[in-house]
Design a protein around this motif. Structure first.
Motif, PDB file in Angstrom:
ATOM      1  N   THR A   1      -4.003  -0.865   0.874  1.00  0.00           N
ATOM      2  CA  THR A   1      -4.349   0.288   1.714  1.00  0.00           C
ATOM      3  C   THR A   1      -5.584  -0.031   2.548  1.00  0.00           C
ATOM      4  N   ARG A   2      -5.792   0.768   3.598  1.00  0.00           N
ATOM      5  CA  ARG A   2      -6.998   0.579   4.407  1.00  0.00           C
ATOM      6  C   ARG A   2      -8.243   0.873   3.582  1.00  0.00           C
ATOM      7  N   ALA A   3      -8.164   1.867   2.685  1.00  0.00           N
ATOM      8  CA  ALA A   3      -9.298   2.156   1.806  1.00  0.00           C
ATOM      9  C   ALA A   3      -9.584   0.960   0.903  1.00  0.00           C
ATOM     10  N   GLY A   4      -8.516   0.306   0.424  1.00  0.00           N
ATOM     11  CA  GLY A   4      -8.698  -0.882  -0.399  1.00  0.00           C
ATOM     12  C   GLY A   4      -9.342  -2.016   0.379  1.00  0.00           C
ATOM     13  N   TRP A   5      -8.969  -2.155   1.643  1.00  0.00           N
ATOM     14  CA  TRP A   5      -9.554  -3.176   2.530  1.00  0.00           C
ATOM     15  C   TRP A   5     -11.058  -2.977   2.634  1.00  0.00           C
ATOM     16  N   TRP A   6     -11.476  -1.719   2.839  1.00  0.00           N
ATOM     17  CA  TRP A   6     -12.901  -1.419   2.921  1.00  0.00           C
ATOM     18  C   TRP A   6     -13.580  -1.603   1.568  1.00  0.00           C
ATOM     19  N   GLY A   7     -12.852  -1.331   0.493  1.00  0.00           N
ATOM     20  CA  GLY A   7     -13.408  -1.568  -0.839  1.00  0.00           C
ATOM     21  C   GLY A   7     -13.700  -3.033  -1.073  1.00  0.00           C
TER      22      GLY A   7
ATOM     23  N   THR B   1      -4.992  -1.438  -6.887  1.00  0.00           N
ATOM     24  CA  THR B   1      -4.759  -0.674  -5.672  1.00  0.00           C
ATOM     25  C   THR B   1      -5.919   0.280  -5.378  1.00  0.00           C
ATOM     26  N   GLY B   2      -5.918   0.809  -4.156  1.00  0.00           N
ATOM     27  CA  GLY B   2      -6.874   1.832  -3.761  1.00  0.00           C
ATOM     28  C   GLY B   2      -8.275   1.290  -3.517  1.00  0.00           C
ATOM     29  N   PHE B   3      -9.177   2.232  -3.165  1.00  0.00           N
ATOM     30  CA  PHE B   3     -10.551   1.845  -2.857  1.00  0.00           C
ATOM     31  C   PHE B   3     -11.242   1.237  -4.075  1.00  0.00           C
TER      32      PHE B   3
END
Length: 252
Positions: free
Chosen positions: A91-97, A174-176
């Motif tokens: 996810t995009r949130a994961g990318w930022w994480g 998965t996820g942030f």
């Protein structure tokens, strides 16, 4: 169609933000060097020299340096996660994480090396320009960093940084929160893999923009899948030879 356009915009904005931070960090380092009275080599320009010996100042300098030097080296890993957004459940949130976790790991390193510099300055081993005052210590550092290139620790940590897809598959969450965890792990491996080239700032001068650029270029190349593993040992040989040369010169 609209959702695809939104995803594309978020992707573009995310990458623009990363490269904007890199450019801003280099601009700040240039301004800091000029304010400190140094040229791109890290040598005094004849203007009023502003010594950098306090922890707060050094922490700021090393933090900005980490952004300028290590975010470019993170681009292959971010690109790999980008592909997993399309091909898997990234996810995009994961990318930022991932990006945040990686950055936090390097901020911890920045705090540690800033504190080390304060101690070394206080002991007289490093001067106000961030350069080792002893040729013996300079030679020892060059040889130590060179020898580390041949170590099992270097091989293991470089393997994680050199193959981000393998790393993500091995630690996937998965996820942030998952991205943050993976970013911290990847940043940890990367700091151990690259600590030596950061420490070599005490040879060239921690405010030397040319050293920063050369070290950044090498660390980026070292992480490229096609050639990265071919550079480790030659770099080790060169550093050990350089250390021996400095040691020999110090006895003359």
């Amino acid at each position: 169609m609209e959702r695809a356009a939104v995803r594309l915009d978020l992707r573009s904005l995310s990458w623009i933000a990363v490269f904007a931070v890199i450019l801003a960090a280099w601009a700040l380092m240039f301004m800091m060097a000029r304010m400190a009275g140094l040229d791109v080599w890290g040598r005094p320009t004849g203007l009023n020299l502003m010594p950098m010996t306090q922890f707060g100042t050094l922490m700021g300098m090393w933090s900005i340096m980490m952004a300028a030097m290590m975010l470019p080296a993170m681009v292959p890993a971010l690109g790999t996660y980008e592909r997993l957004i399309v091909a898997a459940d990234g996810t995009r949130a994961g990318w930022w994480g991932v990006l945040l976790g990686y950055s936090l790991a390097w901020l911890v390193f920045a705090a540690g090396i800033a504190m080390l510099q304060v101690v070394l300055v206080g002991a007289g081993f490093v001067d106000a320009l961030g350069v080792l005052t002893s040729q013996v210590l300079t030679a020892a550092l060059l040889v130590a960093v060179g020898a580390f290139q041949f170590s099992r620790t270097k091989a293991v940590c470089h393997g994680r940084c050199h193959a981000p897809m393998t790393f993500f598959l091995g630690y996937w969450r998965t996820g942030f929160g998952g991205g943050l965890d993976m970013g911290l792990r990847l940043g940890g491996y990367c700091t151990i893999c690259c600590w030596g080239f950061m420490a070599l700032g005490f040879v060239a001068g921690t405010m030397s923009l040319l050293w920063m650029g050369a070290a950044m270029l090498f660390m980026v190349l070292e992480k490229l899948p096609a050639i990265g593993h071919r550079l480790i040992r030659p770099a080790g040989f060169i550093l050990i030879l350089a250390g021996c040369g400095v040691a020999a010169a110090s006895t003359m």
